[in-house]
Design a protein around this motif. Structure first.
Motif, PDB file in Angstrom:
ATOM      1  N   LEU A  76       0.756  -1.249   0.406  1.00 46.32           N
ATOM      2  CA  LEU A  76       0.009   0.159  -0.277  1.00 46.32           C
ATOM      3  C   LEU A  76       1.215   1.166   0.466  1.00 46.32           C
ATOM      4  O   LEU A  76       1.777   1.049   1.260  1.00 46.32           O
ATOM      5  CB  LEU A  76      -0.674  -0.150   1.011  1.00 46.32           C
ATOM      6  CG  LEU A  76      -2.258  -0.970   1.428  1.00 46.32           C
ATOM      7  CD1 LEU A  76      -1.260  -2.212   2.005  1.00 46.32           C
ATOM      8  CD2 LEU A  76      -3.075  -0.568   2.258  1.00 46.32           C
ATOM      9  N   THR A 127      -0.993  -2.463  -4.805  1.00 45.48           N
ATOM     10  CA  THR A 127      -2.391  -3.106  -4.776  1.00 45.48           C
ATOM     11  C   THR A 127      -3.517  -2.472  -5.158  1.00 45.48           C
ATOM     12  O   THR A 127      -4.737  -2.590  -5.311  1.00 45.48           O
ATOM     13  CB  THR A 127      -2.880  -4.604  -4.468  1.00 45.48           C
ATOM     14  OG1 THR A 127      -2.049  -4.616  -3.164  1.00 45.48           O
ATOM     15  CG2 THR A 127      -1.888  -5.577  -4.704  1.00 45.48           C
ATOM     16  N   THR A 128      -3.068  -0.984  -3.301  1.00 43.55           N
ATOM     17  CA  THR A 128      -3.579  -0.358  -2.911  1.00 43.55           C
ATOM     18  C   THR A 128      -2.874   1.178  -3.096  1.00 43.55           C
ATOM     19  O   THR A 128      -1.892   0.765  -2.225  1.00 43.55           O
ATOM     20  CB  THR A 128      -4.473  -0.802  -1.625  1.00 43.55           C
ATOM     21  OG1 THR A 128      -5.327  -1.846  -1.922  1.00 43.55           O
ATOM     22  CG2 THR A 128      -5.214   0.298  -1.562  1.00 43.55           C
ATOM     23  N   ARG A 173      -3.865   5.488  -1.847  1.00 43.61           N
ATOM     24  CA  ARG A 173      -4.626   6.716  -1.621  1.00 43.61           C
ATOM     25  C   ARG A 173      -3.786   7.937  -2.104  1.00 43.61           C
ATOM     26  O   ARG A 173      -2.666   8.053  -1.926  1.00 43.61           O
ATOM     27  CB  ARG A 173      -3.916   7.289  -0.134  1.00 43.61           C
ATOM     28  CG  ARG A 173      -4.790   7.912   0.355  1.00 43.61           C
ATOM     29  CD  ARG A 173      -5.049   8.033   2.285  1.00 43.61           C
ATOM     30  NE  ARG A 173      -3.419   8.367   2.473  1.00 43.61           N
ATOM     31  CZ  ARG A 173      -3.894   9.132   2.924  1.00 43.61           C
ATOM     32  NH1 ARG A 173      -4.596   9.174   4.573  1.00 43.61           N
ATOM     33  NH2 ARG A 173      -2.078   8.924   3.694  1.00 43.61           N
ATOM     34  N   LYS A 206     -11.220   6.883  -9.229  1.00 42.57           N
ATOM     35  CA  LYS A 206     -11.187   5.373  -9.247  1.00 42.57           C
ATOM     36  C   LYS A 206     -12.270   4.577 -10.219  1.00 42.57           C
ATOM     37  O   LYS A 206     -12.007   3.650  -9.526  1.00 42.57           O
ATOM     38  CB  LYS A 206     -11.923   5.846  -7.789  1.00 42.57           C
ATOM     39  CG  LYS A 206     -11.904   5.120  -7.459  1.00 42.57           C
ATOM     40  CD  LYS A 206     -12.885   5.456  -5.202  1.00 42.57           C
ATOM     41  CE  LYS A 206     -13.209   3.793  -4.352  1.00 42.57           C
ATOM     42  NZ  LYS A 206     -13.407   4.242  -3.027  1.00 42.57           N
ATOM     43  N   PRO A 251      -4.019   0.479  -8.867  1.00 44.62           N
ATOM     44  CA  PRO A 251      -4.417  -0.409  -7.826  1.00 44.62           C
ATOM     45  C   PRO A 251      -5.909   0.238  -7.348  1.00 44.62           C
ATOM     46  O   PRO A 251      -6.319   0.881  -7.983  1.00 44.62           O
ATOM     47  CB  PRO A 251      -3.361   0.221  -6.774  1.00 44.62           C
ATOM     48  CG  PRO A 251      -2.615   1.124  -7.887  1.00 44.62           C
ATOM     49  CD  PRO A 251      -3.401   0.993  -9.320  1.00 44.62           C
ATOM     50  N   ARG A 252      -6.215  -0.479  -6.030  1.00 48.18           N
ATOM     51  CA  ARG A 252      -7.615  -0.128  -5.293  1.00 48.18           C
ATOM     52  C   ARG A 252      -7.265   1.935  -5.174  1.00 48.18           C
ATOM     53  O   ARG A 252      -6.145   1.258  -4.178  1.00 48.18           O
ATOM     54  CB  ARG A 252      -7.738  -1.036  -4.748  1.00 48.18           C
ATOM     55  CG  ARG A 252      -9.431  -1.105  -3.761  1.00 48.18           C
ATOM     56  CD  ARG A 252      -9.208  -2.005  -2.650  1.00 48.18           C
ATOM     57  NE  ARG A 252      -9.139  -3.597  -2.929  1.00 48.18           N
ATOM     58  CZ  ARG A 252      -7.835  -4.162  -2.982  1.00 48.18           C
ATOM     59  NH1 ARG A 252      -7.074  -3.826  -2.990  1.00 48.18           N
ATOM     60  NH2 ARG A 252      -8.406  -5.397  -3.654  1.00 48.18           N
ATOM     61  N   ALA A 282      -6.665  -5.402   4.167  1.00 45.78           N
ATOM     62  CA  ALA A 282      -5.546  -5.280   2.702  1.00 45.78           C
ATOM     63  C   ALA A 282      -4.240  -5.253   4.382  1.00 45.78           C
ATOM     64  O   ALA A 282      -3.815  -5.733   5.186  1.00 45.78           O
ATOM     65  CB  ALA A 282      -5.530  -4.091   3.024  1.00 45.78           C
ATOM     66  N   TRP A 318      -8.770  -9.300   1.618  1.00 47.36           N
ATOM     67  CA  TRP A 318      -8.548  -9.883  -0.222  1.00 47.36           C
ATOM     68  C   TRP A 318      -7.052  -9.990  -0.582  1.00 47.36           C
ATOM     69  O   TRP A 318      -5.747  -9.977   0.620  1.00 47.36           O
ATOM     70  CB  TRP A 318      -8.176  -7.970  -0.514  1.00 47.36           C
ATOM     71  CG  TRP A 318      -9.305  -7.487  -0.247  1.00 47.36           C
ATOM     72  CD1 TRP A 318     -10.511  -7.036  -0.755  1.00 47.36           C
ATOM     73  CD2 TRP A 318      -9.793  -5.699   0.457  1.00 47.36           C
ATOM     74  NE1 TRP A 318     -11.329  -6.334  -0.295  1.00 47.36           N
ATOM     75  CE2 TRP A 318     -10.798  -4.850   0.095  1.00 47.36           C
ATOM     76  CE3 TRP A 318      -8.106  -4.244   0.199  1.00 47.36           C
ATOM     77  CZ2 TRP A 318     -10.944  -3.913   0.475  1.00 47.36           C
ATOM     78  CZ3 TRP A 318      -8.679  -3.667   0.533  1.00 47.36           C
ATOM     79  CH2 TRP A 318      -9.821  -3.102   0.561  1.00 47.36           C
ATOM     80  N   ASP A 374      -4.869 -10.237  -2.127  1.00 47.24           N
ATOM     81  CA  ASP A 374      -3.821  -8.880  -3.054  1.00 47.24           C
ATOM     82  C   ASP A 374      -2.163  -9.779  -2.545  1.00 47.24           C
ATOM     83  O   ASP A 374      -1.916  -9.749  -1.364  1.00 47.24           O
ATOM     84  CB  ASP A 374      -3.840  -7.871  -2.651  1.00 47.24           C
ATOM     85  CG  ASP A 374      -5.191  -7.547  -2.834  1.00 47.24           C
ATOM     86  OD1 ASP A 374      -5.472  -8.059  -3.784  1.00 47.24           O
ATOM     87  OD2 ASP A 374      -4.876  -6.385  -2.235  1.00 47.24           O
ATOM     88  N   LYS A 424      -4.510  -9.119  -8.066  1.00 45.82           N
ATOM     89  CA  LYS A 424      -5.457  -8.459  -6.855  1.00 45.82           C
ATOM     90  C   LYS A 424      -6.144  -8.936  -7.332  1.00 45.82           C
ATOM     91  O   LYS A 424      -7.074  -8.923  -7.834  1.00 45.82           O
ATOM     92  CB  LYS A 424      -5.375  -6.589  -7.455  1.00 45.82           C
ATOM     93  CG  LYS A 424      -6.325  -6.014  -6.827  1.00 45.82           C
ATOM     94  CD  LYS A 424      -6.381  -4.564  -8.173  1.00 45.82           C
ATOM     95  CE  LYS A 424      -7.467  -3.978  -7.559  1.00 45.82           C
ATOM     96  NZ  LYS A 424      -8.395  -2.849  -8.492  1.00 45.82           N
TER      97      LYS A 424
END
Length: 411
Positions: free
Chosen positions: A60, A99-100, A102, A112, A123-124, A360, A368, A370, A397
Motif C-alpha cells: 500500500l 495493490t492499494t 491513497r 477511482k 491498484p485499488r 489489506a 483481500w 492481494d 489483486k
C-alpha cells in the motif's frame, strides 16, 4: 465461483515478522478463505505453485499523486490528457506490487471508477479530490504578482483556496458530494510552493476544527500536509487523523499523536528524488534549499514516531520526479526502522492508515487476495522492491493476476 490454492510458497507474515512454510493460501472469489497445511488440501482443488518463491501481501502507498506527473501540469496540459496519463501511472504502480494506493490530491472519483470498472488497470484507489488550502498556503501556487482570486489554485483543479469557517465547510461538503474517500488539507508550508515557509502553520484552529467536524459528519477523515512540529500539534489537537510528511516531529508531539491515535505517513523517497531531479524539472534554488532541509530530518521523524507508539505508514509523494522510484523508499524506511518494521509500514500499518484493518496489508483469512510474488526473501532487504534490483515476478489483486512474468497463474 473462482477458487484455488497457492502452494509451494514461502508466505511473508508481516504481523509476526516471519516466513511461513508448508502452508497453502486458499483463495475464493477475491478473498483469502483460509491458510491451511498444504497436505490437507482437497485433491480436486486447483493448485497454483509458486515454486518456492516468497509471497508477500500487496503493498500500500498512502501518499501518491497519480494525476500529477510534471512540474508544469495545468499550464499547457489539459486535465483530459493528464487523466489519460494517469491510466499509465496506475498500471505501472500495480506492476510494482502496489495493490492499494491513497491519492493525496488531484485524482477524483472518476479516476477511482475507471479502475473499478476496468477502464484502467491499476491498484485499488482512495481519492482526496481537491486539496483545501488557505490563501497563500501550500496549495496556492499563484505567482506573487498574480492577483487573480480564483477558487482553484491551478488549472489542474488539484486544490481549492478556501478561507474562513463557512468556506472550508463548503469545500469539504463539495468534495464529499463528488465522492472522495478522505479530505486533504494544507496545514503548513511546503517545499514546492513559492509564498510560504516550512515552519509556518496554516489555517486557523477554528478552520481546522470546522474541517474535521464536517469530515466526520460525512464519514470521512482528514489528512494534513505539514512539516513543522507546531503545525503537527495544532492539526492533531483539532482532530486531524493522518499527518503527511511530519519531518520536524518532536518526541513531545509524537506522544500527543499517540494519545489521539493519529498516524504518520512519511514520504522520504520524494526528497531524495527531487533533490536529484528538481533543478531539471523547474525548481528554483529556494525550493531546492527547502528540500534539503526536510531530507536532513526525515528519517529521524520515523524513529521518534515509532518510539512513541505512533503508527508509521509509507508514502512516496512522487509528483514530478519519476514514479519508478515508488518502491525505493522502503529501503529508506529499512535504514530507520529495520527491515521487519519497514515492511509493516507499507502493509499492515498502511492498512490502518486507510482504515482497512483486516482487509489489506496482510495474508490472513477474510483479507483481500492481494499478493506480491518475489524471487527473493524481502526480509533479506527491501531493495527487492526497488527499481534497480527488483525481484517482483507476479502481482495479484482480488485473486486475479495483474502481472505474471513466470506464468505461475496460467490456467
Amino acid at each position: 465461483m473462482t477458487r484455488y490454492a497457492i502452494t509451494e510458497a514461502r508466505i511473508v507474515d508481516v504481523v509476526a515478522g516471519k516466513i511461513l512454510e508448508g502452508q497453502a493460501i486458499v483463495v475464493e472469489d477475491g478473498l483469502i478463505q483460509a491458510i491451511v497445511p498444504q497436505a490437507s488440501l482437497d485433491a480436486g482443488l486447483r493448485k497454483v505453485s509458486m515454486g518456492g518463491r516468497h509471497v508477500a501481501p500487496g503493498l500500500l502507498d498512502a501518499h501518491t499523486h497519480v494525476f500529477i506527473s510534471q512540474f508544469n501540469d495545468g499550464g499547457d496540459m489539459l486535465p483530459s490528457e493528464m487523466t489519460a496519463r494517469a491510466g499509465r501511472q496506475l498500471s505501472e504502480m500495480i506492476d510494482r506490487g502496489f495493490t492499494t494506493v491513497r491519492d493525496a490530491g488531484g485524482a477524483d472519483a472518476g479516476h477511482k471508477s475507471a479502475v473499478d470498472k476496468g477502464l484502467f488497470k491499476g491498484p485499488r484507489l482512495f481519492v482526496s479530490g481537491k486539496i483545501l488550502s488557505q490563501t497563500g498556503g501550500h496549495g496556492d501556487h499563484r505567482a506573487r504578482a498574480d492577483y487573480c482570486s480564483c477558487s482553484s489554485a491551478s488549472g489542474t483543479g488539484t486544490s481549492v483556496i478556501a478561507d474562513g469557517v463557512d468556506a472550508v465547510r463548503k469545500a469539504v461538503r463539495e468534495n464529499a458530494r463528488q465522492g472522495v474517500d478522505q479530505i486533504k488539507i494544507m496545514a503548513g508550508g511546503g517545499v514546492s510552493s513559492p509564498g510560504d515557509k516550512l515552519k509556518h502553520p496554516q489555517y486557523s484552529l477554528d478552520e481546522i476544527r470546522a474541517i474535521t467536524d464536517e469530515a466526520e459528519l460525512c464519514g470521512r477523515y482528514v489528512m494534513a500536509h505539514v512539516y513543522a512540529d507546531r503545525g503537527i500539534r495544532r492539526a492533531v489537537e483539532c482532530g486531524v487523523r493522518s499527518i503527511e510528511h511530519g519531518n520536524f516531529l518532536t518526541p513531545e508531539t509524537a506522544e500527543i499523536m499517540a494519545r489521539h491515535d493519529a498516524v504518520l505517513v512519511p514520504t522520504l523517497i520524494t526528497y531524495w528524488a527531487d533533490g536529484r531531479f528538481g533543478m531539471d524539472f523547474g525548481w528554483a534554488p529556494e525550493n531546492q534549499a527547502k528540500n534539503e532541509e526536510v531530507l536532513e530530518f526525515g528519517q529521524e521523524s520515523l524513529k521518534i514516531a515509532h518510539a512513541a507508539g505512533v503508527t508509521v505508514g509509507y508514502g512516496t509523494d512522487l509528483c514530478w520526479s519519476p514514479k519508478t522510484y515508488q518502491g525505493d523508499g522502503l529501503a529508506m524506511h529499512e535504514a530507520a526502522l529495520g527491515v521487519v518494521e519497514a515492511l509493516r509500514c507499507a502493509t499492515v500499518n498502511n492498512a490502518k492508515v486507510l482504515r482497512l484493518d483486516g482487509k489489506a496489508g496482510v495474508i490472513a483469512p477474510g483479507a483481500w487476495a492481494d499478493f506480491v510474488v518475489l524471487d527473493a526473501n524481502p526480509y533479506d532487504g527491501l531493495a527487492c522492491f526497488g527499481h534497480a534490483d527488483n525481484k517482483v515476478v507476479a502481482v495479484v489483486k482480488d485473486g486475479i493476476a495483474q502481472r505474471d512474468d513466470r506464468k505461475l497463474f496460467a490456467a
